[in-house]
Enzyme design. Structure first.
Site, short mmCIF file in Angstrom:
data_model
loop_
_atom_site.label_atom_id
_atom_site.label_comp_id
_atom_site.label_asym_id
_atom_site.label_seq_id
_atom_site.Cartn_x
_atom_site.Cartn_y
_atom_site.Cartn_z
N GLY B 21 -0.63 -14.12 21.17
CA GLY B 21 0.39 -14.63 22.21
C GLY B 21 0.41 -14.64 23.44
O GLY B 21 -0.63 -15.05 24.22
N ALA B 22 1.45 -14.84 24.16
CA ALA B 22 1.37 -15.21 25.84
C ALA B 22 0.90 -13.91 26.38
O ALA B 22 0.31 -14.03 27.38
CB ALA B 22 2.86 -15.57 26.08
N LYS B 59 -2.08 -4.06 19.01
CA LYS B 59 -1.72 -4.87 20.02
C LYS B 59 -2.42 -4.83 21.37
O LYS B 59 -2.16 -3.64 21.85
CB LYS B 59 -0.18 -4.66 19.93
CG LYS B 59 0.58 -5.56 20.91
CD LYS B 59 2.15 -5.78 20.97
CE LYS B 59 2.65 -6.45 22.00
NZ LYS B 59 4.10 -6.33 22.02
N ASP B 188 13.85 -9.35 25.10
CA ASP B 188 13.15 -10.65 24.55
C ASP B 188 13.74 -11.34 23.38
O ASP B 188 12.76 -11.21 22.52
CB ASP B 188 11.68 -10.54 25.02
CG ASP B 188 10.90 -12.10 24.85
OD1 ASP B 188 9.93 -11.96 24.64
OD2 ASP B 188 11.79 -13.02 24.70
#
Lengths: 387, 296
Positions: B21-22, B59, B188
């Site tokens: 992801g970003a 992650k 978010d």
């Protein structure tokens, strides 16, 4: 004219991938050379500009590549004048409006002369097919000052008016000037901070500031530390920042794809008493720009796009461009950045967006040619783009 | 009920990259537990013996070269720790089945429960595309035989082909309401950070399982708490909802116009007395966006 305000070669229309023009358009007449020329006028903040953009149709042949002449858009002139407030002050609506009223007519004359140097002065207006002007958003007095001139000229020359959204003007100019057909757009200026992506005939705002714009934050900080407004406060901050060495931790506020700047402004105003201007400018830029790059990156990840277009006055900042470039490289994408001619408010960007509206029959009647201070980017139906 | 998970936290070639992801790379990490077992943490019908999973998720937040190194380290470490803390709080306070469980914190790496299911954003976008293609087919058929009686087109049976938007809105409202009730904001909220889990849920949970077609119950899982915060602030709660509202508008224009309304109704039911203040503030936050002086 000693130097051209529009020094680029014509731009090929094929790269921007808009819809092919509808065949039954009859609401405007091309000039005697078969070109469609739009004069665009901009004055929503402290810059007043007049731009002339020429659309020359191609031959639409598809038999061989060699015979195909693409349609082109060419900026023929783009003069601009900036109202610079005295040091320590921001620019106020009244003085700004007076400034625009003073300069708009000379700018129109200068633009026409630069665009059509070989025509007699009284013949030049006959080459213009329509007049585009900024409908909004922006400051009331300045917007109206320019709109009144646009309306007058449209009546005088008997050509249609085209009301244009200022933000859409930035985006369409960006697409044209850089050749980026469908990028994620970071629009950053004194009055706006938005992350925009195109979808289904609208420029949708994915993220934005929930309080003040980044340019506004920078301008106010410049006032606090007594920087000159000439040529612009942001430019002077950028120069000082190059000499900064210490990174001072500042509040970093990102909420989803939105950003917030008022907290950091308060903090940095207090720190002005205990740190050097250079270090503060440096730290402020590093933090603010990191926030912008992060939200842009999220938008790219969210929409799956790999092109970024930076528009708006703050887009001139080389450090921002550098940081964006780095982020985009790490993802394998590209940044499309422009120089000060097109990043900063200018008339040609209004003409550019106006030409698209004209081609799809969206002229503005005189009674509808009002201005508005608040005009969201996603309120415009970008009918000229493929859905 | 706890389960022993044995695994090697150092990166190896056994790790599979699931996505980037970003902000982070997400890896699938094999455990050293018996790999004949299922990949998710399951509870038997009698409520006993939690089976250890065969996989975990790592992650890994990576450094961003464009940021000043001080800022970068601060952000990656603090977000990693903050995310872990918030997830643990969720688990402790009744949201254990709607967020991934934390297995190990090793900033900038975070080891989490491996959850498998379609991403909500991808699912909705695919469904929208399907609907578009179906409408196109209908139109084409109309053109070819304008007097032909409209026949029912059999819906292609995929897992969630007949999703009920109202139901989805309620589930979202419920989930966010419960989150805000324990004073956590996500920071978010977007459909990319939500997942639909189809594994059979434990029956000792108080949540009602609302079934959709083909007996495929799903539950909504919330991910990516990196921007989250523990806070009682009404402003922050309202902005959390605002971020979701705008994300839905910009990413999923095909959603019914009353989607957000249904969501907020359910949210209000869950939040009871606290709802009024938050929803009032939400209205103010919305106005701020529209009223902003946009010049320059």
């Amino acid at each position: 004219m000693s130097s051209s305000t529009a020094a680029d070669a014509p731009c090929n229309a094929d790269i921007i991938q808009n819809l092919p023009l509808p065949s039954n358009v009859d609401c405007y007449t091309p000039n005697k050379y078969g070109d469609t020329v739009v004069l665009g006028m901009e004055g929503s903040a402290n810059k007043v500009g007049v731009g002339i953009v020429r659309y020359r149709p191609g031959n639409a042949t598809t038999d061989t590549d060699a015979n195909h002449i693409p349609a082109t858009y060419h900026i023929l002139a783009n003069p601009r004048k900036t109202y610079i407030a005295p040091t320590g002050q921001g620019f106020l609506p009244k003085e700004t409006a007076w400034h625009h009223q003073q300069h708009i007519v000379p700018l129109v004359k200068a633009a026409l002369e630069e665009a059509f140097p070989d025509e007699a002065e009284h013949d030049r207006p006959r080459l213009v097919s329509a007049i585009a002007y900024t409908k909004g958003p922006g400051m009331g007095g300045p917007l109206l000052s320019v709109a009144v001139c646009a309306r007058t000229l449209s009546l005088l020359w008997n050509v249609p008016l085209l009301g244009v959204n200022h933000c859409v003007g930035h985006i369409e100019m960006g697409r044209m000037a850089t050749g980026a057909s469908n990028p994620v757009v970071l629009y950053v200026s004194g009055g706006n901070t938005q992350v925009i992506a195109y979808s289904d005939q609208r420029y949708r705002i994915f993220g934005e500031t929930i309080d003040i714009a980044i340019g506004n934050c920078l301008d106010r900080f410049a006032r606090v530390i007594g920087l000159s407004n000439d040529p612009s406060p942001g430019y002077n901050i950028e120069q000082l920042a190059k000499q900064g060495t210490t990174y001072i931790p500042l509040p970093y506020v990102v909420k989803g794809m939105d950003v917030s700047f008022s907290g950091i402004l308060t903090q940095v105003e207090q720190l002005a008493k205990t740190h050097t201007k250079e270090d503060l400018c440096f730290s402020l830029q590093e933090t603010l720009f990191a926030m912008l790059v992060e939200t842009t990156e999220r938008a790219m990840a969210h929409t799956g796009q790999d092109q970024v277009l930076i528009v708006g006055g703050v887009g001139c900042n080389k450090r921002l461009q550098e940081m964006m470039e780095q982020m985009v490289q790490d993802r394998g994408g590209t940044v499309c950045a422009m120089d000060h001619r097109y990043c900063i408010d200018n008339g040609a960007m209004i003409a550019q967006a106006g030409i698209f509206e004209l081609q799809f029959g969206q002229t503005t009647k005189l009674q509808d040619s009002w201005c508005t201070q608040r005009f969201r980017t996603d309120q415009v139906q970008a009918i000229w783009r493929a859905p | 009920m706890t389960v022993q998970i044995v695994f090697d936290p150092s990166p190896s070639s056994d790790w599979t990259l699931l996505s980037q992801g970003a902000e982070a790379r997400v890896w699938r990490v094999p455990t050293n537990n018996d790999t004949n077992r299922s990949t998710t943490m399951e509870v038997d019908d009698d409520g006993s013996a939690l089976k250890p999973p065969s996989f975990l998720v790592c992650k890994e937040r990576f450094a961003k070269a464009y940021r000043h190194p001080d800022l970068d380290t601060k952000l990656t470490k603090s977000r990693c720790r903050s995310e872990a803390r918030l997830l643990e709080k969720c688990v402790k306070m009744g949201l254990s089945h709607q967020v991934p469980a934390v297995v190990r914190v090793d900033p900038p790496k975070l080891f989490l429960e491996y959850l498998d299911g379609p991403n909500l954003k991808t699912f909705l976008q695919q469904r929208a595309k399907q609907q578009q293609q179906k409408r196109k087919r209908h139109r084409q058929e109309e053109e070819e035989e304008p007097h032909h009686q409209q026949t029912e087109i059999m819906e292609e049976k995929d897992s969630f082909s007949s999703i009920d938007f109202d139901d989805l809105a309620k589930r979202m409202g419920q989930l966010i309401g419960k989150l805000h009730n324990i004073d956590i904001i996500h920071g978010d909220l977007t459909t990319s950070n939500m997942m639909m889990m189809t594994t059979r849920v434990p029956t000792n949970d108080n949540e009602e399982i609302i079934e959709i077609d083909d007996n495929q119950p799903y539950r909504l899982i919330l991910l990516d708490f990196g921007l989250g915060k523990s806070t009682t602030s009404v402003e922050e709660h309202a902005v959390d909802l605002y971020v979701l509202e705008r994300a839905l508008q910009s990413t999923h224009p095909e959603l019914p116009t009353d989607f957000m309304e249904s969501l907020l109704q359910e949210y209000a039911t869950i939040r009871e007395a606290k709802a009024r203040e938050v929803l009032q503030r939400l209205e103010e936050v919305r106005k701020r966006g529209r009223k902003r002086e946009c010049f320059g």
